[in-house]
Structure formats: structure tokens, C-alpha cells
Design a protein around this motif. Structure first.
Motif, mmCIF file in Angstrom:
data_model
loop_
_atom_site.group_PDB
_atom_site.id
_atom_site.type_symbol
_atom_site.label_atom_id
_atom_site.label_comp_id
_atom_site.label_asym_id
_atom_site.label_seq_id
_atom_site.Cartn_x
_atom_site.Cartn_y
_atom_site.Cartn_z
ATOM 1 N N LEU A 1 1.059 -1.199 -0.079
ATOM 2 C CA LEU A 1 0.028 -0.043 0.012
ATOM 3 C C LEU A 1 0.971 1.245 0.010
ATOM 4 O O LEU A 1 1.956 1.306 0.581
ATOM 5 C CB LEU A 1 -1.004 0.070 1.245
ATOM 6 C CG LEU A 1 -2.068 -1.168 1.435
ATOM 7 C CD1 LEU A 1 -2.879 -0.979 2.622
ATOM 8 C CD2 LEU A 1 -2.742 -1.211 0.205
ATOM 9 N N THR A 2 0.413 2.187 -0.646
ATOM 10 C CA THR A 2 1.197 3.601 -0.688
ATOM 11 C C THR A 2 1.012 4.289 0.776
ATOM 12 O O THR A 2 -0.276 3.892 1.276
ATOM 13 C CB THR A 2 0.630 4.394 -1.659
ATOM 14 O OG1 THR A 2 -0.709 4.576 -1.359
ATOM 15 C CG2 THR A 2 1.040 3.846 -3.039
ATOM 16 N N ILE B 1 -7.458 3.029 3.089
ATOM 17 C CA ILE B 1 -8.363 1.577 3.397
ATOM 18 C C ILE B 1 -8.407 1.362 4.980
ATOM 19 O O ILE B 1 -9.693 1.073 5.353
ATOM 20 C CB ILE B 1 -7.185 0.424 3.194
ATOM 21 C CG1 ILE B 1 -6.789 0.566 1.569
ATOM 22 C CG2 ILE B 1 -7.620 -0.882 3.466
ATOM 23 C CD1 ILE B 1 -8.105 0.427 0.745
ATOM 24 N N LEU B 2 -7.763 2.191 5.881
ATOM 25 C CA LEU B 2 -7.878 2.043 7.102
ATOM 26 C C LEU B 2 -9.176 2.826 7.637
ATOM 27 O O LEU B 2 -9.964 2.221 8.527
ATOM 28 C CB LEU B 2 -6.889 2.404 8.006
ATOM 29 C CG LEU B 2 -5.679 1.660 7.888
ATOM 30 C CD1 LEU B 2 -4.490 2.063 8.820
ATOM 31 C CD2 LEU B 2 -5.803 0.102 8.566
ATOM 32 N N ASP C 1 -6.803 7.628 -5.252
ATOM 33 C CA ASP C 1 -6.014 7.005 -6.547
ATOM 34 C C ASP C 1 -4.725 6.540 -6.191
ATOM 35 O O ASP C 1 -4.123 6.847 -4.907
ATOM 36 C CB ASP C 1 -5.724 7.941 -7.526
ATOM 37 C CG ASP C 1 -7.244 8.628 -8.133
ATOM 38 O OD1 ASP C 1 -8.029 7.646 -8.436
ATOM 39 O OD2 ASP C 1 -7.072 9.614 -8.587
ATOM 40 N N ASN C 2 -4.130 5.631 -6.727
ATOM 41 C CA ASN C 2 -2.635 5.449 -6.467
ATOM 42 C C ASN C 2 -2.647 4.876 -4.890
ATOM 43 O O ASN C 2 -1.901 5.028 -4.156
ATOM 44 C CB ASN C 2 -1.693 6.664 -6.244
ATOM 45 C CG ASN C 2 -0.260 5.901 -6.514
ATOM 46 O OD1 ASN C 2 0.208 4.911 -6.596
ATOM 47 N ND2 ASN C 2 0.745 6.793 -5.701
ATOM 48 N N ILE C 3 -3.686 3.563 -4.699
ATOM 49 C CA ILE C 3 -3.537 3.024 -3.468
ATOM 50 C C ILE C 3 -2.413 2.039 -3.135
ATOM 51 O O ILE C 3 -2.216 1.935 -2.196
ATOM 52 C CB ILE C 3 -4.964 2.347 -3.223
ATOM 53 C CG1 ILE C 3 -6.098 3.352 -3.344
ATOM 54 C CG2 ILE C 3 -5.137 1.443 -2.144
ATOM 55 C CD1 ILE C 3 -7.428 2.630 -3.376
ATOM 56 N N TYR C 4 -1.954 1.261 -4.334
ATOM 57 C CA TYR C 4 -0.841 0.432 -3.888
ATOM 58 C C TYR C 4 -0.092 0.439 -5.230
ATOM 59 O O TYR C 4 -0.548 0.697 -6.446
ATOM 60 C CB TYR C 4 -1.538 -1.071 -4.098
ATOM 61 C CG TYR C 4 -2.154 -1.767 -5.110
ATOM 62 C CD1 TYR C 4 -1.531 -2.376 -6.095
ATOM 63 C CD2 TYR C 4 -3.615 -1.460 -5.332
ATOM 64 C CE1 TYR C 4 -2.183 -3.275 -7.127
ATOM 65 C CE2 TYR C 4 -4.319 -1.998 -6.349
ATOM 66 C CZ TYR C 4 -3.409 -2.985 -7.490
ATOM 67 O OH TYR C 4 -3.989 -3.553 -8.209
#
Length: 547
Positions: A493-494, A502-503, A517-520
Motif C-alpha cells: 500500500l502507498t 483503506i484503514l 487513487d494510487n492505493i498500491y
């Protein structure tokens, strides 16, 4: 990372220790595993003599447990009461350790500051003499490296060295566990002593034994001869407590002296008609006896007659021919003796360095290198093949060790699980963590299959991996899609924005979108994951046998 760069002051270390995110909405069980991971890491850094990083982790652990976890909303749940109490007790044991480490950090920082001041005065003196131009391009003369200063190496450029380090560390841990078992310490008692900090500096015990890693054949032969002749073998045991002196006892080789062989059998020397007589037993004297008597001297064995030849037709012995060079080589020692009976020996080459971070989070935090065995993917797909044919997902846990500021994946654990075509849930998660505690392993991530889907991180996968990355920022998620191209990926995860998104996500359902955007991103090319050929890897399948 407090272990790299110039020696830090106590204030700098404390500032770094307080720099961590705490989210009260994360279940307490995840935070308890995070606290346990911090302690495991601190024990490794302590054994390696890295005081700043040890202090940082122990201080952060105390802050997390006392200031946050003791107030967590889940603290009253039955499953959390006992682990939370154990975490608090471990903090109390670590407070004394912090007080011991603190003066050493202050002393090293003061020494560094003094060297800097001396160097600055020297430069100012040279500049006053009009010599600055002549110093351009000249290297600065460095003082002798202190014992606590280690060279930093690039992980990608030193993979053969990393492989040797991992192999030796795995053998050392196996030998230590065997010595503990043979000393009569149960697994439960061993776990209690380790978590309570009662092992002492057991790792330094192995470092003192030798300074060579690869023992050549001649050294092994000498060791065998020493053992056979009754010399005490070196102590490679792992202490069972701070004051324990238990050691591993090697099996002795049945051995009789020449006197015992001649007196206990009918074998005769060529020149003797009978065996020499045994010396008479020494007479025990009472204190009342006044006159001391010298001990009885045993009779000498009869000499062979000089008049008669030993053989009827004596001939000179034949002249030996040239001995082949290969015949001069000692016979090989079975590998089992080295691998199972003798603990691997540390060497300066494998102990006087540390791996520098190979990547950084989006927030600037350094990431330690994660060394990944190239054989892991094939072994996992072999274990998952039966499920894959049925279009069922399979998951595994990536476990490993911390050494020289790098993480090595050394175990692939296949837990008990229930599977569908889109999900995979572990069963009896506590058994996984209990196994890791017994084997002194850390959880470094997870791996799972997409039997028919492409290689990507679903929303369910992202929520699962958030729990791993809370425990350790370097944790990775490997996705295997054997029917697609690409057929696998290594992700994280970024941070930010992925982990935070996510948390804080409360959306229901297995599959749902996320606004960020750019989650992982990929953790391999580029990233902090480095494939390591010849790395040790074992597969532990905990699934119940199918009927």
C-alpha cells in the motif's frame, strides 16, 4: 532509521520513536501483534549491538502499550485481556534495559561531537594559513572505525553475501533450538523466557565461539580427532536463562586405550607369550595407620628376546611407490556432522556490516530490504494446485527473520483455511502466531492465488493487507494468477494515501471501489523487495489432510 548515519543523541532517537501513526479504529489484536513485532526486532538489534535502534523500538513499544493500547476500546474483550497484560509486563521489564542503553548512546554521540569539533578546528587552522585551495579534491582522513560503527551495503549489489548470511543465520537458529531442547527446556518455557527477556545475550555466545564462517575440511578432521581423544567440544548451546551453563553434549566415540585392549582380550603381541600383568590394586589406608607406604610400582612387561628373530626369513620391507595426490587428501566428513551437530560460526565478514534501506515510503520513511527466495512462487503454486484446479483461492503466510537491518523470507506457512473462487479466509489464526513465536519468526506478508482472475489487488485484498502493513511497513502482498499474463505481482500500500484510505474505509461488501487513487504499487521493480538466489526456504503446511 536510527541505526544509520552519524550517532544520534537521545533526544533525536526519542523524537523518531514518537513518530508513528496510531489509529484507534484498528482492532486491538492487530496492535498487539505490532507491539510483539517491535519487541522481536529490538531483540535482534540488541544482539547486533545496535543501541540506537534498540532504544527506539523499546521506547516506541512502551509508548504504544502504555499510552494507547491500555485505553483501546477492545481492551475488555476476553481474547485481549491476557495478551494486553503480557504486553504491559514486557514493558516493565524493558524499562530497566532502556536505562542501561541510554548512557551508551550519550557517550557515542559525545564522542562523535568531539571528533567533529576537532576536525573543524583543524580545518580552520589550515584555512588561516591560506591552504584551502590545496585541500580541494583530497579525501578526508577518517579515524579508526568504532566497534559500534558498521559499513552499510547495497542489498542489490551484495546478494551473494546476503544469501550466505541467511543460510548461516537459519542454521544457527536451528542449532540453538536443538541445544535448548536437549537441555530439557520445553517449548512453553522457552517462549516464556524469550518474551520475558530472560535469554540474555545468547546470540553473543555464538559470536564468541569462532571468527570463521566456512570451516575447511582439515579443521573438521581435527575436531573429530579432538572429540575422539576425549577433549571437551566447544559449547554451542543456547542459554536457558541468564545464568544457565547447560551445553550440548556431543555423542562420544567408543574408545579403549592400548592397555585396556591388551588386558581385556586374548590378543597377543608377536613377541610376547602372554599379556602383561595388571598392576595390583592400591591399598586404601586408614587415618590410624601411622607409617606411610609408597605406592606399589606395577611390574614392567617382559622385553622381547633379542636372540631369536621375529620372523623366520626376515626381509626388508618393499619400497613404497608414489602415493597418488588424491590419496593424501583426508576422507570427507559427512555433511550431517556439520549441519546438525555443530552450530555455524559467525565471521567478521558476515557481522561487520548492515544493509542500507533500498526504498522509501511516500512519507519519506525508509524501508528495509525484503529478500525473497525465487523458489517461493513455484513451491506455493505446487501447494495450491489442488485448489486451483477447483477454482478455489489459496493463501499462505510469508515468515522470516531480521538480520543486519534486512528482512529475509525463510518460511512459507500454509495455514488452515476456507476458500471460494473469490475469497480465502484463514482458520485458527492464533496457531500461526504461536508457530512464529516458537520458531522466532516475524510475519513479513502474505501470498494468495487468483485462479481465474487477473493479477491485481481487489478491495478485499487491500483491506486484508492493511492489517499486515500496520504490523510492519515492509510487509508485502504477492498475488499469483497462473492463468493470466502477468502471472504474479508483489505489492504494498502507498503511505500515504493508500494505507490511510483503506484503514478509514467502512464500506460493506467484498468488492467496492475506493475514492483515493494510487492505493498500491509494485514493491519489486523498483521497490524494497530483492530476489535472492540460493536463499533458504521451508514450506510448512498446516492444513488438515483431506480424506
Amino acid at each position: 532509521m536510527a541505526s544509520l548515519g552519524a550517532p544520534l543523541s537521545i533526544e533525536d532517537v526519542v523524537q523518531q520513536a514518537n513518530n508513528f501513526e496510531y489509529n484507534v479504529h484498528i482492532p486491538l489484536r492487530y496492535w498487539l501483534r505490532t507491539a510483539d513485532t517491535m519487541q522481536k526486532e529490538s531483540h535482534v538489534y540488541e544482539a547486533e549491538g545496535n543501541d540506537p535502534q534498540t532504544y527506539l523500538l523499546l521506547y516506541r513499544h512502551a509508548q504504544l502499550v502504555l499510552n494507547h493500547l491500555m485505553k483501546h476500546p477492545d481492551r475488555s474483550l476476553p481474547d485481549n485481556i491476557k495478551p494486553l497484560k503480557a504486553a504491559k509486563q514486557s514493558v516493565e521489564a524493558d524499562l530497566a534495559k532502556l536505562e542501561l542503553i541510554k548512557p551508551r548512546i550519550k557517550t557515542r554521540h559525545a564522542e562523535y561531537q568531539e571528533r567533529r569539533r576537532t576536525q573543524q578546528k583543524t580545518l580552520e587552522t589550515l584555512e588561516g594559513k591560506g591552504l584551502p585551495g590545496e585541500l580541494d579534491g583530497l579525501p578526508i582522513v577518517k579515524s579508526k572505525r568504532r566497534s559500534y560503527e558498521k559499513a552499510t551495503l547495497d542489498a542489490e549489489e551484495n546478494r551473494p553475501l546476503a544469501a550466505r548470511l541467511a543460510q548461516r543465520e537459519v542454521r544457527r537458529r536451528d542449532a540453538a533450538r536443538r541445544s535448548v531442547r536437549q537441555a530439557g527446556v520445553s517449548e512453553e518455557e522457552e517462549h516464556e523466557r524469550r518474551t520475558a527477556g530472560m535469554w540474555g545475550e545468547w546470540e553473543k555466545q555464538f559470536r564468541r565461539e569462532s571468527h570463521e564462517t566456512d570451516i575447511d575440511l582439515s579443521t573438521q578432521l581435527l575436531e573429530v580427532v579432538r572429540i575422539q581423544n576425549g577433549h571437551k567440544p566447544p559449547n554451542f548451546s543456547r542459554p536457558t536463562s541468564v545464568q544457565s551453563n547447560n551445553s550440548y553434549q556431543y555423542p562420544t566415540v567408543p574408545h579403549k586405550t592400548a592397555q585396556e585392549r591388551w588386558s581385556g582380550s586374548d590378543t597377543r603381541l608377536p613377541s610376547q607369550g602372554s599379556a602383561p600383568a595388571l598392576p595390583p590394586k592400591e591399598v586404601l589406608r586408614r587415618p590410624s595407620d601411622s607409617t606411610p607406604r609408597p605406592p606399589v610400582v606395577p611390574p614392567r612387561p617382559p622385553k622381547p628376546p633379542t636372540s631369536a628373530p621375529l620372523f623366520e626369513n626376515p626381509r626388508p620391507p618393499p619400497i613404497p611407490g608414489k602415493i597418488a595426490e588424491s590419496a593424501l587428501q583426508p576422507p570427507p566428513i559427512p555433511g550431517k556432522y556439520v549441519d546438525e551437530q555443530r552450530a555455524p560460526s559467525p565471521s567478521p565478514e558476515l557481522d561487520d556490516f548492515t544493509f542500507k534501506p533500498s526504498a522509501y515510503l511516500e512519507n519519506g520513511m525508509p524501508l528495509r530490504t525484503v529478500f525473497l527466495p525465487p523458489t517461493l512462487r513455484k513451491k506455493f503454486l505446487d501447494a495450491a494446485s489442488s485448489n486451483t484446479r477447483l477454482n478455489l483461492e489459496t493463501c499462505g503466510i510469508l515468515c522470516g527473520i531480521l538480520k543486519s537491518n534486512a528482512l529475509f523470507i525463510t518460511k512459507l506457512v500454509i495455514p488452515e483455511q476456507t476458500s471460494t473462487s473469490d475469497t480465502c479466509e484463514t482458520v485458527n489464526e492464533q496457531a500461526i502466531f504461536d508457530y512464529c513465536d516458537r520458531e522466532e519468526l516475524m510475519v513479513l506478508g502474505w501470498i494468495h492465488t487468483h485462479p481465474t482472475q487477473t493479477c491485481f489487488m481487489s478491495s478485499r485484498d487491500l483491506h486484508t493487507h492493511a492489517g499486515y502493513q500496520v504490523m510492519m511497513p515492509e510487509s508485502i502482498a504477492i498475488v499469483c494468477a497462473p492463468s493470466k499474463n502477468p502471472d504474479f505481482g508483489i505489492f504494498r500500500l502507498t503511505d500515504p494515501p493508500g494505507k490511510q484510505a483503506i484503514l478509514n474505509c467502512n464500506q460493506p461488501g467484498i468488492f467496492h471501489p475506493h475514492a483515493a487513487d494510487n492505493i498500491y504499487i509494485d514493491a519489486l521493480n523498483p521497490g524494497h523487495v530483492v530476489e535472492l538466489p540460493q536463499a533458504p526456504l521451508d514450506v510448512v503446511d498446516m492444513r488438515l489432510p483431506r480424506k
